[in-house]
Design a protein around this motif. Structure first.
Motif, PDB file in Angstrom:
ATOM      1  N   ASP A  10      -9.996  -4.874  -5.866  1.00  0.00           N
ATOM      2  CA  ASP A  10     -10.010  -6.035  -7.017  1.00  0.00           C
ATOM      3  C   ASP A  10      -9.510  -5.895  -7.796  1.00  0.00           C
ATOM      4  OD1 ASP A  10     -11.531  -8.578  -7.098  1.00  0.00           O
ATOM      5  OD2 ASP A  10     -12.998  -8.001  -7.898  1.00  0.00           O
ATOM      6  N   TYR A  11      -9.838  -4.601  -8.631  1.00  0.00           N
ATOM      7  CA  TYR A  11      -8.700  -4.822 -10.023  1.00  0.00           C
ATOM      8  C   TYR A  11      -8.809  -3.668 -10.142  1.00  0.00           C
ATOM      9  CZ  TYR A  11     -12.870  -4.115 -13.091  1.00  0.00           C
ATOM     10  OH  TYR A  11     -13.893  -3.983 -13.345  1.00  0.00           O
ATOM     11  N   ALA A  17     -11.028   1.853 -10.535  1.00  0.00           N
ATOM     12  CA  ALA A  17     -10.298   0.085 -10.133  1.00  0.00           C
ATOM     13  C   ALA A  17     -11.437  -0.012  -9.322  1.00  0.00           C
ATOM     14  CB  ALA A  17      -9.212   1.076  -8.237  1.00  0.00           C
ATOM     15  N   LEU A  18     -12.102  -1.298  -8.832  1.00  0.00           N
ATOM     16  CA  LEU A  18     -13.284  -2.051  -8.449  1.00  0.00           C
ATOM     17  C   LEU A  18     -12.655  -2.135  -6.654  1.00  0.00           C
ATOM     18  CD1 LEU A  18     -16.164  -2.498  -8.637  1.00  0.00           C
ATOM     19  CD2 LEU A  18     -15.074  -4.899  -8.963  1.00  0.00           C
ATOM     20  N   THR A  37      -0.329   4.520  -6.846  1.00  0.00           N
ATOM     21  CA  THR A  37      -1.058   4.105  -5.165  1.00  0.00           C
ATOM     22  C   THR A  37      -1.254   2.418  -4.943  1.00  0.00           C
ATOM     23  OG1 THR A  37      -2.267   5.034  -4.924  1.00  0.00           O
ATOM     24  CG2 THR A  37      -0.545   6.501  -5.593  1.00  0.00           C
ATOM     25  N   LEU A  38      -2.406   2.498  -5.764  1.00  0.00           N
ATOM     26  CA  LEU A  38      -3.617   1.074  -5.140  1.00  0.00           C
ATOM     27  C   LEU A  38      -2.642  -0.146  -6.354  1.00  0.00           C
ATOM     28  CD1 LEU A  38      -6.784   3.224  -6.570  1.00  0.00           C
ATOM     29  CD2 LEU A  38      -5.870   2.986  -4.606  1.00  0.00           C
ATOM     30  N   ALA A  39      -3.351  -1.297  -5.062  1.00  0.00           N
ATOM     31  CA  ALA A  39      -2.422  -2.201  -5.581  1.00  0.00           C
ATOM     32  C   ALA A  39      -3.421  -3.456  -5.296  1.00  0.00           C
ATOM     33  CB  ALA A  39      -1.561  -3.022  -5.116  1.00  0.00           C
ATOM     34  N   ALA A 162       3.927  -6.176  -3.848  1.00  0.00           N
ATOM     35  CA  ALA A 162       4.525  -5.414  -4.835  1.00  0.00           C
ATOM     36  C   ALA A 162       5.812  -4.079  -3.707  1.00  0.00           C
ATOM     37  CB  ALA A 162       4.402  -4.745  -5.436  1.00  0.00           C
ATOM     38  N   PRO A 163       6.803  -4.254  -3.853  1.00  0.00           N
ATOM     39  CA  PRO A 163       7.072  -3.221  -3.176  1.00  0.00           C
ATOM     40  C   PRO A 163       6.729  -1.768  -3.555  1.00  0.00           C
ATOM     41  CG  PRO A 163       8.912  -4.245  -3.964  1.00  0.00           C
ATOM     42  CD  PRO A 163       7.756  -5.317  -4.541  1.00  0.00           C
TER      43      PRO A 163
END
Length: 224
Positions: A10-11, A17-18, A37-39, A162-163
């Motif tokens: 989520d963010y 991170a959530l 590594t998290l988006a 994002a790449p």
């Protein structure tokens, strides 16, 4: 105990991170390396460890069981808490931690933010005998976003992602495990075998089992 979660990011915050799992949001603390590594909007899967204190419940996330095991072992060292453990893993990654501890390289551990020389040396002294066991775990499962299946998720997919950077070469975990076993069968002690395999894997991260064994044996051969 929550051992693994899979959902959508989520963010992201500075140290957490959530992750939304079917409408329930889990705050998961991670190292800088893992957070990178998290988006937001993308799927994520993490093994987790729940830290319980009298006035605190915090969930920590790791992409592999090896990284989770190092987190638990690092926290067993006097003076090393959750924040310091994540700092070490963030600076070195699980393979780097395995290599540094197997080689007795306390200066590598000291490179982590907030870790002083005495603490780094204590980490090496208390965990060096554990390195072979954790390195042998390296052939275990790896959780990744590719493993995640999320059904009936009403959230729309992000318009553009994002790449991602190509992952750097990392030591062949299965080969390391097999090389350790082979050296043990040849009569080498766990610590010296782990040190040789770690050094050989550091020089050639993609080496297969046979090449790793040969390189480790050269390092273990008497000098002179």
């Amino acid at each position: 105990m929550i051992g693994r979660i899979a959902g959508r990011v989520d963010y992201k915050g500075d140290d957490h991170a959530l992750i939304d799992v079917r409408g329930v949001g889990y705050v998961v603390y991670c190292s800088d390396r893992v957070l990178a590594t998290l988006a937001p909007g993308e799927a994520a899967a993490l093994y987790t460890d729940l830290l319980v204190r009298e006035d605190l419940l915090q969930l920590y996330g790791f992409p592999t069981l090896v990284e989770k095991e190092w987190f638990r072992l690092l926290m067993s060292v006097q003076g090393v808490g959750a924040k310091a453990s994540l700092a070490i893993l963030g600076a070195l990654g699980p393979d780097g931690v395995s290599r540094a501890i197997a080689l007795g390289d306390w200066t590598a551990i000291k490179a982590a933010k907030g870790i002083g020389p005495k603490t780094a040396q204590r980490v090496i002294n208390e965990l060096k005998d554990k390195a072979p066991m954790v390195m042998a775990m390296g052939a275990g499962q790896v959780a990744s976003a590719d493993d995640v299946v999320i059904e009936d998720d009403p959230a729309p997919a992000p318009a553009a992602a994002a790449p991602r950077k190509a992952p750097a070469a990392r030591p062949n975990a299965s080969a390391q495990s097999e090389a350790l076993s082979a050296l043990s069968n040849l009569g080498y002690g766990p610590s010296e075998a782990a040190s040789a395999v770690a050094q050989a894997a550091g020089e050639d991260p993609e080496a297969e089992t046979s090449a790793l064994i040969r390189a480790a044996l050269r390092l273990l051969a008497p000098k002179g």
